[in-house]
Design a protein around this motif. Structure first.
Motif, mmCIF file in Angstrom:
data_model
loop_
_atom_site.group_PDB
_atom_site.id
_atom_site.type_symbol
_atom_site.label_atom_id
_atom_site.label_comp_id
_atom_site.label_asym_id
_atom_site.label_seq_id
_atom_site.Cartn_x
_atom_site.Cartn_y
_atom_site.Cartn_z
ATOM 1 N N ALA A 90 0.827 -1.211 0.000
ATOM 2 C CA ALA A 90 0.000 0.000 0.000
ATOM 3 C C ALA A 90 0.858 1.256 0.000
ATOM 4 N N THR A 120 -12.005 -4.444 -7.619
ATOM 5 C CA THR A 120 -11.076 -4.931 -6.594
ATOM 6 C C THR A 120 -11.581 -6.206 -5.927
ATOM 7 N N GLN A 150 -12.491 -5.882 4.048
ATOM 8 C CA GLN A 150 -11.662 -4.806 4.563
ATOM 9 C C GLN A 150 -10.580 -4.393 3.560
ATOM 10 N N HIS A 151 -10.338 -5.256 2.589
ATOM 11 C CA HIS A 151 -9.232 -5.012 1.652
ATOM 12 C C HIS A 151 -9.727 -4.841 0.211
ATOM 13 N N LYS A 156 -10.715 2.735 -2.481
ATOM 14 C CA LYS A 156 -9.384 2.556 -1.899
ATOM 15 C C LYS A 156 -8.289 2.593 -2.974
ATOM 16 N N LYS A 166 -2.712 1.982 -4.165
ATOM 17 C CA LYS A 166 -3.700 1.379 -3.267
ATOM 18 C C LYS A 166 -3.499 1.962 -1.881
ATOM 19 N N VAL A 168 -4.851 0.541 0.971
ATOM 20 C CA VAL A 168 -4.892 -0.495 2.010
ATOM 21 C C VAL A 168 -4.070 -1.693 1.526
ATOM 22 N N GLU A 169 -3.499 -2.406 2.479
ATOM 23 C CA GLU A 169 -2.728 -3.597 2.140
ATOM 24 C C GLU A 169 -3.645 -4.698 1.608
ATOM 25 N N GLY A 170 -3.110 -5.488 0.683
ATOM 26 C CA GLY A 170 -3.833 -6.649 0.186
ATOM 27 C C GLY A 170 -4.824 -6.369 -0.920
ATOM 28 N N LEU A 171 -5.017 -5.105 -1.280
ATOM 29 C CA LEU A 171 -5.975 -4.781 -2.335
ATOM 30 C C LEU A 171 -5.431 -5.217 -3.692
#
Length: 340
Positions: A90, A120, A150-151, A156, A166, A168-171
């Motif tokens: 991110a 996403t 959440q991701h 985002k 991005k 947020v992490e993991g998007l």
């Protein structure tokens, strides 16, 4: 004075005869291009002046163009542009190509406008077994879905002149709902640049047309019958078009059943679960195949009533097929009716 009128009439007559003769001399040849791209097939019909057919390298140019689009946006190619972005952490800015920017911008625009198209949602699609992985052994729990949500979210994503980021992490992103249409638009733009204005471009069932066939015959496109027998494809309706793209989305081809429950490949971003709607087929007409492609998916997720409202509110040419206790019912928006 009469001699002047006669002379002017004679000049006009000569001009009309000359134009008619030139038209007869410009014979058009249908060129058919077929191949594979983006995990599916493409078919292109283009009418080319006979004297230009040999000078053009249409097949090699088109396949090269589509290869570039696939290299940029395919999640099945390890070093693709989209996978490079997906692997980033991110808050790291990722410089992107102009093609990638066009698809990203339109995907975000449609997503924010409709609230039902979210590029996403790849992890959710995989979770439900509609990605590269097989069908899940058990139906995902609400807790697992909530964690993944959440991701995800187009809100985002941050698109700027410097590139894409991005927040947020993991998007991760997937352009399965817009990249195919964009490939069609790219081919159409290429043909336009060659002053070839009578063509039909089809990739995986999505289509864009321009001009007409010889003798001003319009292009005729088919909307598929959603309740046809498995393994068969029947026509529900034929429409005559020119200078327009058509995309159709529905839950009648990709699904599975568990304990009598029908699970569609269309996931609603708000619930994180496959939609169970009465709307089984959505056809959208638009100048852009990419936009038609994305909107068709978004409207299918909405369901019949919300899709009707959105279509009329945004003056979209939309044709809906819904499943009711009385059988299939159809709806054509005001913008679609001229094509019927």
């Amino acid at each position: 004075m009469k001699r002047i009128y006669y002379f002017a009439f004679f000049l006009i007559l000569l001009t009309l005869v000359g134009c008619d003769q030139a038209a007869k001399e410009t014979k058009m040849q249908e060129v058919l291009l077929q191949g594979k791209t983006m995990g599916t097939t493409f078919t292109i019909k283009v009418f080319v002046p006979e004297q230009r057919v040999q000078e053009l390298s249409l097949f090699s140019d088109v396949t090269s163009l589509l290869k570039d689009v696939n290299q940029s946006m395919s999640t099945y190619i390890p070093d693709s542009e989209i996978n490079q972005f997906n692997r980033l952490a991110a808050h790291q800015n990722f410089p992107i190509s102009e093609d990638f920017r066009r698809v990203t911008a339109e995907s975000i625009r449609i997503g924010l406008s409709t609230k039902t198209l979210d590029v996403t949602m790849g992890p959710l699609i995989d979770l439900w077994g509609f990605g590269p992985d097989n069908r899940p052994e058990t139906i995902p729990s609400d807790e697992v879905i909530a964690e993944i949500k959440q991701h995800i979210g187009v809100d985002k994503l941050k698109l700027s002149e410097q590139g894409l980021m991005k927040t947020v992490e993991g998007l991760e992103i997937s352009y399965s709902a817009t990249a195919k249409g964009f490939g069609i638009d790219k081919v159409a733009e290429y043909l336009d640049s060659l002053s070839l204005t009578n063509y039909m471009v089809e990739i995986g069932g999505e289509i864009r047309t321009s001009g007409h066939k010889p003798n001003n015959v319009p292009w005729v496109l088919a909307i598929e019958q959603p309740d046809s027998e498995p393994g068969t494809r029947e026509f529900h309706k034929l429409i005559r078009v020119n200078d327009i793209a058509m995309a159709t989305s529905g839950d009648y081809r990709i699904f599975y059943d568990v304990d009598g429950v029908h699970y569609s490949h269309l996931i609603h971003p708000e619930t994180g679960k496959p939609v169970r709607q009465d709307l089984v087929s959505v056809t959208v007409l638009n100048a852009s195949a990419m936009t038609a492609d994305g909107l068709a998916t978004a409207l299918t997720v909405m369901g019949t009533e919300q899709a009707k409202q959105y279509a009329e509110q945004h003056n979209l040419a939309v044709y809906l097929i819904s499943k009711t206790p009385k059988g299939l019912e159809t709806y054509a928006s005001n913008a679609f009716k001229p094509y019927l």
